[in-house]
Design an enzyme around this catalytic site. Structure first.
Site, PDB file in Angstrom:
ATOM      1  CG  ASP A  53     -15.205 -46.531 -11.077  1.00  0.00           C
ATOM      2  OD1 ASP A  53     -14.632 -47.615 -11.338  1.00  0.00           O
ATOM      3  OD2 ASP A  53     -14.685 -45.639 -10.387  1.00  0.00           O
ATOM      4  CG  ASP A  62     -13.572 -50.238 -19.501  1.00  0.00           C
ATOM      5  OD1 ASP A  62     -13.004 -49.286 -20.084  1.00  0.00           O
ATOM      6  OD2 ASP A  62     -12.971 -51.159 -18.928  1.00  0.00           O
ATOM      7  CG  LEU A  63     -13.903 -44.010 -19.098  1.00  0.00           C
ATOM      8  CD1 LEU A  63     -12.874 -42.918 -18.839  1.00  0.00           C
ATOM      9  CD2 LEU A  63     -15.293 -43.395 -19.189  1.00  0.00           C
ATOM     10  CG  PHE A 116     -11.597 -38.363 -10.437  1.00  0.00           C
ATOM     11  CD1 PHE A 116     -10.584 -37.633  -9.840  1.00  0.00           C
ATOM     12  CD2 PHE A 116     -12.906 -37.944 -10.250  1.00  0.00           C
ATOM     13  CE1 PHE A 116     -10.864 -36.516  -9.074  1.00  0.00           C
ATOM     14  CE2 PHE A 116     -13.206 -36.838  -9.483  1.00  0.00           C
ATOM     15  CZ  PHE A 116     -12.178 -36.121  -8.904  1.00  0.00           C
ATOM     16  CB  SER A 162       0.031 -36.317 -11.894  1.00  0.00           C
ATOM     17  OG  SER A 162       1.094 -36.664 -11.055  1.00  0.00           O
ATOM     18  CE1 TYR A 185      -1.380 -42.225 -13.444  1.00  0.00           C
ATOM     19  CE2 TYR A 185       0.591 -41.354 -12.401  1.00  0.00           C
ATOM     20  CZ  TYR A 185      -0.778 -41.353 -12.552  1.00  0.00           C
ATOM     21  OH  TYR A 185      -1.533 -40.462 -11.829  1.00  0.00           O
ATOM     22  CE  LYS A 232      -3.291 -39.345 -14.711  1.00  0.00           C
ATOM     23  NZ  LYS A 232      -4.745 -39.253 -14.729  1.00  0.00           N
ATOM     24  CG  PHE A 267       1.899 -31.077  -5.806  1.00  0.00           C
ATOM     25  CD1 PHE A 267       1.134 -30.341  -6.712  1.00  0.00           C
ATOM     26  CD2 PHE A 267       3.274 -30.997  -5.891  1.00  0.00           C
ATOM     27  CE1 PHE A 267       1.740 -29.533  -7.673  1.00  0.00           C
ATOM     28  CE2 PHE A 267       3.886 -30.180  -6.846  1.00  0.00           C
ATOM     29  CZ  PHE A 267       3.113 -29.450  -7.727  1.00  0.00           C
ATOM     30  CG  ASN A 304       2.396 -49.307  -5.968  1.00  0.00           C
ATOM     31  OD1 ASN A 304       3.162 -50.257  -5.971  1.00  0.00           O
ATOM     32  ND2 ASN A 304       1.250 -49.305  -6.629  1.00  0.00           N
ATOM     33  CG  ASN A 305       1.072 -44.046  -3.796  1.00  0.00           C
ATOM     34  OD1 ASN A 305       0.069 -44.490  -4.325  1.00  0.00           O
ATOM     35  ND2 ASN A 305       2.039 -43.453  -4.472  1.00  0.00           N
ATOM     36  NE  ARG A 307       7.815 -37.398  -4.195  1.00  0.00           N
ATOM     37  CZ  ARG A 307       9.138 -37.529  -4.217  1.00  0.00           C
ATOM     38  NH1 ARG A 307       9.919 -36.675  -3.580  1.00  0.00           N
ATOM     39  NH2 ARG A 307       9.699 -38.520  -4.883  1.00  0.00           N
TER      40      ARG A 307
END
Ligand code: NAD
Ligand code: UFG
Length: 344
Positions: free
Chosen positions: A31, A58-59, A80, A124, A151, A155, A180, A200-201, A233
Site C-alpha cells: 500500500d 506504489d503500484l 484493492f 463495483s 472512476y 473499473k 454494492f 463523499n459517501n 441502495r
C-alpha cells in the site's frame, strides 16, 4: 495460501486482511498509504494475534513491486489499491486512469512474471450504469456510456483488461467482485472507514454528524421514483464483504477461469431509512436537509446476490441495524479515525 493484498491498509482491505488471517492464510500487504494509515494493519495484527508483512510501495513503482514478488512466493493476489473518489475523478481523470489502470496493469504483469495464478479484483456496482431492471444480476448490461465518471469507467475498463489478460493466460484465474455499498466496521470498533476530509459517501457523512464533526446531512434529492423520494441502495456490511473475498479464493482454487459475482444483500434502503437506522444505533437525532439531486446519481440500485450464494456459498449475514451499530462503535470510539489518541 500466501496472499498479496494491495491496498490492504484501506477500509475494505484491512477488514479482508483480518478475515484472511482468521481463515488461516498468510498475508502480505502492499500500500502507498495515499488514503490510509499503517495503524489499521497494526490493529488487525493485534485483533488476530498474527503478523502482516507490510511494504509501503506504489503500484506505479514497477521495480519495487517486482522485488516484493521476487522475495515472496504468493499463491494469490487480492487487488484493492485504487483511487475511489467519484468527484475527484471528474476533476483529475488522468490521475485516476494512471493510478487505477496503469497500477493494475503493472500488478498483472508482476503476477504473470512470477507465476501467481489467482487474482481477485475490486469492481463495483457502478459498472451497471442505469439499471434497466432490478435486481441487478451479473448478466445485466454494463454500458460504458452510462457510467457517469472516470472512476467508474476505470473499473469497467479494468474488467475488460482482466478478461483479456486471463484469455491470454488460461492458467490464470480471475474473480471480478462487484461490490454494492460497503458500510459499517468490524464489531471490535478497532478498524473502520477513515475518509480524508469531508466524506463523499452517505454513511461516513451521517456518522460524522452523529459524532458532532459535521452539522447536518444533505440528502441529495427527494423526488426520485422511490417510496419516500430519496435514493435507494444495497448497503452491505464490510465484514460480510471481506468474507466474500476469502470464499472467492476458495473458488479460484477450482481453476474456473474468469468468474464475476455481485456482493450485495439484495435489499434496498432509502437515504431516509438509513438516517432512521443510524438514529436507532446512536440514540441521537440526525439533522438533515433536502438538497438537489447529485449529478450522476441513479434512483435505485440493488443486487441479486444469488450467484455468489450458489457458487461461493456466500450470503450477507448482517442487517442494516448491525451495519449502523458497528459503524457507530468505530466512529464514536475513534472520532478522528486512526489519528485518534486513546481516551480522547
Ligand atoms: P480505500 O481508499 O480505503 O483503500 C484503497 C487503498 O489503496 C488505500 O489504502 C490506498 O492508500 C491504496 N492505494 C491507492 N492507490 C495505490 C497505489 N497506486 N499503490 C499502492 N496503494 C494504493 O478504499 P476502499 O473503500 O477500501 O476500496 C477498496 C477497493 O474497493 C477500491 O478498489 C475501490 O475502488 C473498490 N470499491 C469500493 C467501494 C466503496 O464504496 N468503498 C465500492 C465499490 C468498489
Ligand atoms: N447521499 C446523500 N447525501 C450524502 C451522500 C450520499 O443523500 O451526503 C445519497 C446519494 O444520493 C445516494 C446514497 O446516499 O442516493 C448513497 O450514496 P453514496 O455516495 O454513499 O454511494 P453511491 O451509491 O453513490 O456510490 C458508492 C461508491 C461508489 C461505488 C458504488 C457502488 O461511492 O464508488 O457505491 O454501488 F461504485
Amino acid at each position: 495460501m500466501h496472499v498479496l493484498v494491495t491496498g490492504g491498509a484501506g477500509y475494505i482491505g484491512s477488514h479482508t486482511c483480518l478475515e484472511l488471517l482468521n481463515a488461516g492464510h498468510q498475508v502480505t500487504v502492499v500500500d502507498n498509504l495515499s488514503n490510509s494509515s499503517e495503524e489499521s494493519l497494526q490493529r488487525v495484527s493485534t485483533l488476530t494475534g498474527k503478523e502482516i508483512a507490510f511494504f509501503r510501495i506504489d503500484l506505479l513503482d514497477q521495480l519495487g513491486l517486482d522485488a516484493v514478488f521476487r522475495d515472496n512466493q504468493f499463491d494469490a493476489v487480492i487487488h484493492f489499491a485504487a483511487l475511489k473518489a467519484v468527484g475527484e475523478s471528474v476533476a483529475k481523470p488522468l490521475a485516476y486512469y494512471q493510478n487505477n489502470i496503469t497500477g493494475t496493469v503493472n500488478l498483472c504483469d508482476a503476477t504473470q512474471r512470477h507465476h501467481v495464478s489467482h487474482f481477485v479484483f475490486s469492481s463495483s456496482a457502478t459498472v451497471y450504469g442505469i439499471p434497466r431492471s432490478l435486481p441487478l444480476t451479473e448478466t445485466s448490461a454494463t454500458p460504458m456510456e452510462e457510467v457517469t465518471n472516470p472512476y467508474g469507467r476505470s473499473k469497467l475498463m479494468l474488467e475488460y483488461i482482466l478478461k483479456d489478460w486471463q484469455a491470454s493466460q488460461p492458467q490464470t484465474n480471475v474473480a471480478l467482485l462487484r461490490y454494492f455499498n460497503p458500510v459499517g466496521a468490524h464489531e471490535s470498533g478497532q478498524i473502520g472507514e477513515d475518509p480524508n476530509g469531508i466524506p463523499n459517501n452517505l454513511l461516513p457523512y451521517i456518522s460524522q454528524v452523529a459524532v458532532g464533526k459535521l452539522e447536518r446531512v444533505g440528502v441529495f434529492g427527494c423526488d426520485y421514483e422511490t417510496p419516500d423520494g430519496t435514493g435507494v441502495r444495497d448497503y452491505i456490511h464490510v465484514v460480510d464483504l471481506a468474507r466474500g473475498h476469502v470464499l472467492a479464493l476458495d473458488k479460484l482454487a477450482e481453476n474456473p477461469g474468469v468468474v464475476t459475482y455481485n456482493l450485495g444483500t439484495g435489499n434496498g434502503y432509502s437515504v431516509l431509512e438509513i438516517v432512521a437506522a443510524f438514529e436507532r444505533a446512536c440514540g441521537k437525532k440526525i439533522p438533515f436537509t433536502f438538497l438537489d439531486r447529485r449529478p450522476g446519481d441513479i434512483a435505485v440500485c440493488y443486487a441479486d446476490p444469488s450467484l455468489a450464494k450458489t457458487e461461493l456459498g456466500w450470503v450477507a449475514e448482517r442487517g442494516i441495524d448491525e451495519m449502523c451499530t458497528d459503524g457507530w462503535r468505530w466512529q464514536s470510539q475513534n472520532p478522528s479515525g486512526y489519528t485518534t489518541i486513546a481516551g480522547s
